[in-house]
Design a protein around this motif. Structure first.
Motif, PDB file in Angstrom:
ATOM      1  N   GLU A 179       0.829  -1.204   0.000  1.00 24.99           N
ATOM      2  CA  GLU A 179       0.000   0.000   0.000  1.00 24.99           C
ATOM      3  C   GLU A 179       0.867   1.260   0.000  1.00 24.99           C
ATOM      4  O   GLU A 179       0.540   2.247  -0.664  1.00 24.99           O
ATOM      5  N   THR A 180       1.964   1.190   0.726  1.00 24.21           N
ATOM      6  CA  THR A 180       2.885   2.343   0.747  1.00 24.21           C
ATOM      7  C   THR A 180       3.542   2.529  -0.617  1.00 24.21           C
ATOM      8  O   THR A 180       3.738   3.654  -1.079  1.00 24.21           O
ATOM      9  N   VAL A 181       3.873   1.412  -1.269  1.00 20.39           N
ATOM     10  CA  VAL A 181       4.445   1.490  -2.614  1.00 20.39           C
ATOM     11  C   VAL A 181       3.453   2.176  -3.563  1.00 20.39           C
ATOM     12  O   VAL A 181       3.816   3.068  -4.341  1.00 20.39           O
ATOM     13  N   LYS A 182       2.175   1.743  -3.470  1.00 17.14           N
ATOM     14  CA  LYS A 182       1.149   2.338  -4.329  1.00 17.14           C
ATOM     15  C   LYS A 182       1.013   3.828  -4.064  1.00 17.14           C
ATOM     16  O   LYS A 182       0.830   4.630  -4.990  1.00 17.14           O
ATOM     17  N   SER A 183       1.117   4.220  -2.805  1.00 15.50           N
ATOM     18  CA  SER A 183       1.028   5.633  -2.448  1.00 15.50           C
ATOM     19  C   SER A 183       2.195   6.423  -3.043  1.00 15.50           C
ATOM     20  O   SER A 183       2.020   7.520  -3.591  1.00 15.50           O
ATOM     21  N   HIS A 184       3.401   5.849  -2.970  1.00 12.89           N
ATOM     22  CA  HIS A 184       4.583   6.520  -3.559  1.00 12.89           C
ATOM     23  C   HIS A 184       4.422   6.635  -5.080  1.00 12.89           C
ATOM     24  O   HIS A 184       4.783   7.662  -5.680  1.00 12.89           O
ATOM     25  N   LEU A 185       3.907   5.572  -5.699  1.00 14.07           N
ATOM     26  CA  LEU A 185       3.745   5.609  -7.158  1.00 14.07           C
ATOM     27  C   LEU A 185       2.751   6.694  -7.562  1.00 14.07           C
ATOM     28  O   LEU A 185       2.964   7.409  -8.554  1.00 14.07           O
ATOM     29  N   LYS A 186       1.685   6.829  -6.807  1.00 16.90           N
ATOM     30  CA  LYS A 186       0.687   7.864  -7.110  1.00 16.90           C
ATOM     31  C   LYS A 186       1.324   9.250  -7.063  1.00 16.90           C
ATOM     32  O   LYS A 186       1.112  10.085  -7.950  1.00 16.90           O
ATOM     33  N   THR A 187       2.149   9.473  -6.037  1.00 16.42           N
ATOM     34  CA  THR A 187       2.836  10.765  -5.909  1.00 16.42           C
ATOM     35  C   THR A 187       3.849  10.956  -7.035  1.00 16.42           C
ATOM     36  O   THR A 187       3.977  12.045  -7.608  1.00 16.42           O
ATOM     37  N   LEU A 188       4.563   9.866  -7.351  1.00 12.81           N
ATOM     38  CA  LEU A 188       5.554   9.929  -8.430  1.00 12.81           C
ATOM     39  C   LEU A 188       4.910  10.303  -9.762  1.00 12.81           C
ATOM     40  O   LEU A 188       5.422  11.158 -10.504  1.00 12.81           O
TER      41      LEU A 188
END
Length: 213
Positions: A179-188
């Motif tokens: 979930e944290t990875v997905k959050s970082h990808l969204k920001t990226l």
């Protein structure tokens, strides 16, 4: 000029990991009036050591070298010698490289395919304390200023993404949840102005945010 007047010779150091390029630069710089190459280095770590031993007036520093790269070498040198005058001389005009070099303390950023007259003029300017950037490099830096800064963690995620890692693999590698990875990808995606992973990888490589060595 009277007999008592002398021409001040600018002492130059060259750091580049490719011997033919280094030899060519030494020859070209030595052919310039009022300049002399007094030292050379083949990587960043050696550049720091040789700088301490020789104290050149101006350094021409390659950015991408094995081991310690040019940006880290500039940081190390200027940490001990804040007045060190260093010019990055690179093959690449990627905006992230330019930004990183100037942030580390480089006085200018030149490309290796520039005419020797332009390189020599920049050496003289930097020696006089006049930092300057070629128009093409300044334009690339201006483009970089439009993009939001990535955090170190976002850069880690982006690097793993460019290597084709899945979210699960990225999470395991960085010891974070998917979930944290997905959050970082969204920001990226938002910061890079892209829609998906493929576009993010392309932008990362195109701007020099991530280097594929």
């Amino acid at each position: 000029m009277t007999e008592t007047e002398t021409i001040e010779t600018i002492k130059v150091m060259i750091a580049d990991d490719h011997p033919p390029m280094r030899m060519g630069l030494i020859s070209l710089i030595n052919s310039q009036k009022g300049m002399s190459v007094i030292a050379e280095a083949s990587d960043g770590e050696e550049a720091v050591e040789v700088y301490e031993d020789t104290k050149p007036d101006v350094v021409l520093m390659d950015l991408r070298m094995p081991g310690m790269g040019g940006a880290d070498a500039i940081l190390q040198i200027r940490k001990q010698y804040p007045d060190a005058r260093i010019i990055v001389l690179s093959t690449f005009d990627w905006d992230e490289d330019i930004h990183r070099a100037l942030q580390s303390g480089a006085a200018s950023y030149l490309l290796k395919d520039m005419p020797i007259e332009d390189i020599a003029e920049t050496v003289r300017n930097v020696f006089r304390g006049e930092a300057s950037l070629p128009d093409s490099v300044a334009q690339r830096l201006k483009e970089r200023s439009k993009r939001d800064q990535l955090t170190e963690r976002e850069r880690d995620v982006l690097e793993a993404l460019t290597k084709g890692r899945s979210n699960k693999e990225i999470a395991s590698r960085l010891s974070i949840s998917e979930e944290t990875v997905k959050s970082h990808l969204k920001t990226l995606f938002s910061k890079l102005h892209v829609r998906d992973r493929t576009e993010a990888a392309i932008e990362a490589i195109r701007h020099g945010i991530i280097h594929l060595d």
